[in-house]
Write a protein that holds these residues in place. Structure first.
Motif, short mmCIF file in Angstrom:
data_model
loop_
_atom_site.label_atom_id
_atom_site.label_comp_id
_atom_site.label_asym_id
_atom_site.label_seq_id
_atom_site.Cartn_x
_atom_site.Cartn_y
_atom_site.Cartn_z
N SER A 280 0.80 -1.22 0.00
CA SER A 280 0.00 0.00 0.00
C SER A 280 0.84 1.28 0.00
N VAL A 281 2.15 1.18 -0.16
CA VAL A 281 2.99 2.37 -0.25
C VAL A 281 2.90 2.91 -1.68
N ASP A 282 2.61 4.18 -1.82
CA ASP A 282 2.55 4.83 -3.14
C ASP A 282 3.99 5.10 -3.58
N THR A 283 4.54 4.17 -4.33
CA THR A 283 5.94 4.21 -4.72
C THR A 283 6.29 5.49 -5.48
N GLY A 284 5.49 5.86 -6.46
CA GLY A 284 5.76 7.05 -7.25
C GLY A 284 5.78 8.32 -6.42
N ALA A 285 4.82 8.45 -5.52
CA ALA A 285 4.76 9.65 -4.67
C ALA A 285 5.93 9.68 -3.69
N MET A 286 6.34 8.52 -3.20
CA MET A 286 7.50 8.47 -2.30
C MET A 286 8.76 8.88 -3.04
N VAL A 287 8.94 8.41 -4.28
CA VAL A 287 10.10 8.77 -5.09
C VAL A 287 10.14 10.28 -5.29
N LYS A 288 8.99 10.87 -5.66
CA LYS A 288 8.91 12.32 -5.87
C LYS A 288 9.21 13.08 -4.59
N CYS A 289 8.66 12.62 -3.48
CA CYS A 289 8.87 13.31 -2.21
C CYS A 289 10.34 13.27 -1.81
N CYS A 290 10.96 12.10 -1.90
CA CYS A 290 12.38 11.98 -1.55
C CYS A 290 13.23 12.88 -2.45
N ALA A 291 12.94 12.86 -3.75
CA ALA A 291 13.70 13.68 -4.71
C ALA A 291 13.53 15.17 -4.44
N SER A 292 12.34 15.57 -4.02
CA SER A 292 12.10 16.99 -3.74
C SER A 292 12.92 17.48 -2.55
N ARG A 293 13.42 16.56 -1.77
CA ARG A 293 14.26 16.90 -0.63
C ARG A 293 15.73 16.56 -0.88
N GLY A 294 16.07 16.33 -2.16
CA GLY A 294 17.45 16.07 -2.54
C GLY A 294 17.94 14.69 -2.18
N ARG A 295 17.03 13.73 -2.08
CA ARG A 295 17.39 12.36 -1.71
C ARG A 295 16.89 11.37 -2.77
N GLY A 296 17.51 10.21 -2.78
CA GLY A 296 17.06 9.14 -3.65
C GLY A 296 16.08 8.25 -2.89
N SER A 297 15.69 7.16 -3.49
CA SER A 297 14.77 6.23 -2.81
C SER A 297 14.96 4.83 -3.37
N ARG A 298 14.52 3.86 -2.60
CA ARG A 298 14.55 2.49 -3.07
C ARG A 298 13.58 1.66 -2.26
N ALA A 299 13.15 0.58 -2.90
CA ALA A 299 12.28 -0.38 -2.21
C ALA A 299 13.14 -1.22 -1.28
#
Length: 105
Positions: free
Chosen positions: A84-103
């Motif tokens: 139930s984690v919105d992967t796309g929104a998490m990627v965008k949120c992390c990127a907006s704060r200058g960070r990457g993301s991964r599952a």
């Protein structure tokens, strides 16, 4: 009696299968749902977990997930097997704060 049991079992399985779909149509847009996610210190998704950004994004993204303090990740209420984690929104949120993301597996 046997027919009732079969019908109830079929309904339960149908309900579980429908709620386990990895793609959800929300307000006319499709969102990919997945398992646990973290924000990382490097934009390419490598590096250490940025706990504060992961916690902030997990709370900011409208999804059925929470920040697991023990594991330092945004996790579905269903645990590691949830999706139930919105992967796309998490990627965008992390990127907006200058960070990457991964599952997280």
């Amino acid at each position: 009696m046997r027919t009732t049991f079969t019908l109830i079992t079929t309904l339960i399985i149908s309900a579980l299968t429908a709620s386990a779909s990895p793609v959800e149509n929300t307000a006319g847009r499709l969102m990919k749902r997945g398992g646990p996610e973290i924000c990382t210190s490097h934009l390419d998704g490598s590096g250490e977990t940025d706990e504060q950004v992961t916690k902030d994004c997990c709370a900011a993204v409208p999804q059925q997930a929470y920040f697991n303090e023990a594991e330092k990740q945004c996790q579905p209420y269903g645990g590691h097997l949830g999706n139930s984690v919105d992967t796309g929104a998490m990627v965008k949120c992390c990127a907006s704060r200058g960070r990457g993301s991964r599952a997280v597996r």
